[in-house]
Design an enzyme around this catalytic site. Structure first.
Site, PDB file in Angstrom:
ATOM      1  N   HIS A 250       0.824  -1.256  -0.045  1.00 50.12           N
ATOM      2  CA  HIS A 250      -0.044   0.206   0.149  1.00 50.12           C
ATOM      3  C   HIS A 250       0.958   1.318   0.017  1.00 50.12           C
ATOM      4  O   HIS A 250       0.443   2.220  -0.711  1.00 50.12           O
ATOM      5  CB  HIS A 250      -0.789   0.054   1.359  1.00 50.12           C
ATOM      6  CG  HIS A 250      -1.984  -0.864   1.023  1.00 50.12           C
ATOM      7  ND1 HIS A 250      -2.827  -1.361   2.004  1.00 50.12           N
ATOM      8  CD2 HIS A 250      -2.585  -1.553  -0.146  1.00 50.12           C
ATOM      9  CE1 HIS A 250      -3.910  -2.019   1.668  1.00 50.12           C
ATOM     10  NE2 HIS A 250      -3.764  -2.281   0.330  1.00 50.12           N
ATOM     11  N   HIS A 380      -4.705  -5.085 -10.893  1.00 55.46           N
ATOM     12  CA  HIS A 380      -3.496  -4.719 -10.622  1.00 55.46           C
ATOM     13  C   HIS A 380      -2.382  -5.237 -11.826  1.00 55.46           C
ATOM     14  O   HIS A 380      -1.440  -4.213 -11.996  1.00 55.46           O
ATOM     15  CB  HIS A 380      -2.726  -5.550  -9.374  1.00 55.46           C
ATOM     16  CG  HIS A 380      -3.410  -4.778  -8.125  1.00 55.46           C
ATOM     17  ND1 HIS A 380      -2.904  -3.713  -7.581  1.00 55.46           N
ATOM     18  CD2 HIS A 380      -4.223  -5.328  -7.248  1.00 55.46           C
ATOM     19  CE1 HIS A 380      -3.943  -3.402  -6.352  1.00 55.46           C
ATOM     20  NE2 HIS A 380      -4.638  -4.368  -6.353  1.00 55.46           N
TER      21      HIS A 380
END
Length: 411
Positions: A250, A380
Site C-alpha cells: 500500500h 493490478h
C-alpha cells in the site's frame, strides 16, 4: 517474446500480456457481473458475484476499450449494466457487496471499499464512452458523497448495513486509498476540481499526518474517531482486506497516487513528491527480500519484522507501477533500474504463460493460498502493464521529468 535485463517488459510482451489478461477476464463474465476465478479459470460459484471484482474488471475493460475496442468494449458494457442492475440495491440505494449467481442478494452490507471501485469503474467507463456509464457515474458519485463522505473529517467512513442505518465503529486506510484513486478518475471524467481536492485531503491526513508520524509506515486501522489501532487483527494477521501490521504494498501504491494527486491540482503542495519518495524508499528497504529471498514480504510488524512472508502479485505490480511513475516524475535513473529488476521478478515468479498471473506465492515462489486463493481479477496486473507501455489512464496523470525538485532521491 524478448526477455532481457535491459528491457524485461518490451512493448510486444506488454501487448501480448494485456490481451491475455482481457481474455482471462472474459472467462469471468457471468449473468450478474464478473465472477471470481480459480487457478484454472473456472468460475467459483461459492464466491458469488462480488461488486469489487465486477467493478475492477469493468474499469480494466473500459481502459482496454479506449485503446482498441473489440471484446473489451463488450465487457465494459456488461460491467456497467451489471452495476446498474444486478448489483445495485433497488430499495435502499448503493451496491450490495455480493449477489449469488442467480442474482439474489448474498451480502447486503454497504462498504466504502466496494463503492470506491464502483465510482472508479463508472468514471473510467464514462471517460471511455461506454453506454450507460454517465448514468452510473451520477449514481455512484451521489451515493459516495451522500453516504460515505464525512465532510467534517475530510475522509470516508467505512461501512453500513443494507439500509444505511448502522455504521461500523472502524475506519480504514485501505478504503480511503481507493477513494483517492476513484476521486481522481471522477475528476478526470467530470472536469470537477472538487474531486482532486477531496483526494488531497485524504492524502494529507493519512500520509502527511499518519504515515509521516510513523516513519512512513502507514497505519491501516483506526477507530471511528480516527485513533490508530496498531494491534488490530493481531490474531488474524492474514486477513485479505485488514491484515495486522503495515502493508508495504500500500505504501508503494500510495507513492504513485500522490503523484497523480499532484498532477491533478493546479497548485499542488510541495510535500507530495517528497512524501511519495519517502513511502517508496521505506517500503523497498523494509520489505524487499527482507527474509533473504527476492520478493516483497506482504506485511510487517512495527519493528519491520515480516508477519506474512508470502509474495503477492499485486504488491510486485504496484512496485513496478510506482517505479515507472517516479521515474517519469523525477527522471531518476534509479527508479528505472528498479522497475527493470521488478519486472524480471514478476515475469519469473508470477506470469503464468498466456494465462492470468499467479496471485500469491510463498517465500520460495511456490504457489500459496495463505491470503488469496484463485485469481480473482486482473486489475493490478493490467495497471502495471499500462504504466510500462505508456497507456493513458484517466485520472492517472503524472508530471514528466523536469518538474521535479532538485536533489530528488534516485535522481
Amino acid at each position: 517474446m524478448d526477455f532481457s535485463a535491459d528491457d524485461p517488459a518490451p512493448p510486444s510482451w506488454t501487448r501480448e500480456q494485456a490481451d491475455g489478461l482481457i481474455a482471462w477476464a472474459e472467462r469471468s463474465r457471468q449473468a450478474q457481473g464478473f465472477a471470481w476465478l480459480d487457478d484454472a479459470g473456472r468460475q467459483r460459484t461459492e464466491q458469488g458475484v462480488q461488486t469489487w471484482i465486477t467493478s475492477r474488471t469493468t474499469h480494466v475493460s473500459a481502459l482496454c476499450s479506449r485503446e482498441g475496442g473489440g471484446a473489451a468494449a463488450g465487457l465494459a458494457e456488461h460491467g456497467v449494466r451489471s452495476l446498474r442492475e444486478s448489483l445495485r440495491d433497488p430499495e435502499h440505494g448503493g451496491w450490495f457487496s455480493t449477489v449469488a449467481f442467480d442474482g439474489s442478494p448474498a451480502d447486503t452490507d454497504k462498504a466504502a471499499y466496494q463503492h470506491a471501485f464502483v465510482l472508479l469503474a463508472a468514471s473510467t467507463a464514462a471517460s471511455s464512452g461506454t453506454p450507460g456509464a454517465d448514468e452510473l457515474l451520477g449514481d455512484a458519485a451521489a451515493t459516495v458523497l451522500d453516504r460515505f463522505w464525512d465532510a467534517d473529517a475530510g475522509l470516508s467512513v467505512e461501512s453500513f448495513d443494507r439500509a444505511f442505518t448502522r455504521g461500523e465503529d472502524y475506519r480504514g486506510a485501505n478504503s480511503n486509498m481507493h477513494m483517492v484513486e476513484a476521486f481522481l478518475a471522477a475528476g478526470a471524467a467530470t472536469g470537477d476540481p472538487a474531486w482532486a481536492r477531496r483526494a488531497l485531503g485524504i492524502a494529507d491526513f493519512l500520509i502527511r499526518g499518519q504515515a509521516a508520524a510513523h516513519g512512513y509506515r502507514l497505519p491501516e486501522h483506526f477507530t471511528a474517531r480516527w485513533e490508530v489501532l496498531p494491534e488490530y487483527n493481531r490474531d488474524r494477521p492474514a486477513d485479505p482486506f485488514r491484515p495486522y501490521g503495515w502493508t508495504p504494498g500500500h505504501s508503494l501504491e500510495w507513492a504513485r497516487l500522490l503523484l497523480h494527486v499532484e498532477a491533478a491540482l493546479e497548485e499542488p503542495p510541495e510535500w507530495l513528491l517528497p512524501a511519495a519518495e519517502a513511502l517508496f524508499s521505506t517500503a523497498v528497504e523494509a520489505a524487499w527480500a527482507r527474509d533473504g529471498a527476492d520478493g516483497f514480504c506482504y506485511t510487517l510488524d512495527w519493528d519491520d519484522r515480516p508477519v506474512i512472508h508470502e509474495r503477492m502479485h499485486w504488491v510486485a505490480t504496484e512496485a513496478v507501477a510506482a517505479a515507472h511513475a517516479l521515474h517519469t516524475r523525477t527522471g531518476g535513473a534509479g527508479y528505472a533500474e528498479l522497475a527493470r529488476t521488478w519486472w524480471t521478478h514478476v515475469r519469473t515468479c508470477f506470469v503464468d504463460g498466456g494465462q492470468n498471473w499467479r496471485h500469491e506465492t510463498d517465500a520460495r515462489h511456490r504457489p500459496s493460498t495463505t491470503v488469496w486463493s484463485g485469481r480473482p481479477d486482473v486489475y493490478h496486473a493490467y495497471t502495471a502493464l499500462a504504466f510500462a507501455s505508456g497507456t493513458s489512464i484517466p485520472g492517472y496523470a503524472v508530471l514528466g521529468a523536469g518538474a521535479a525538485s532538485e536533489g530528488s532521491a534516485n535522481a
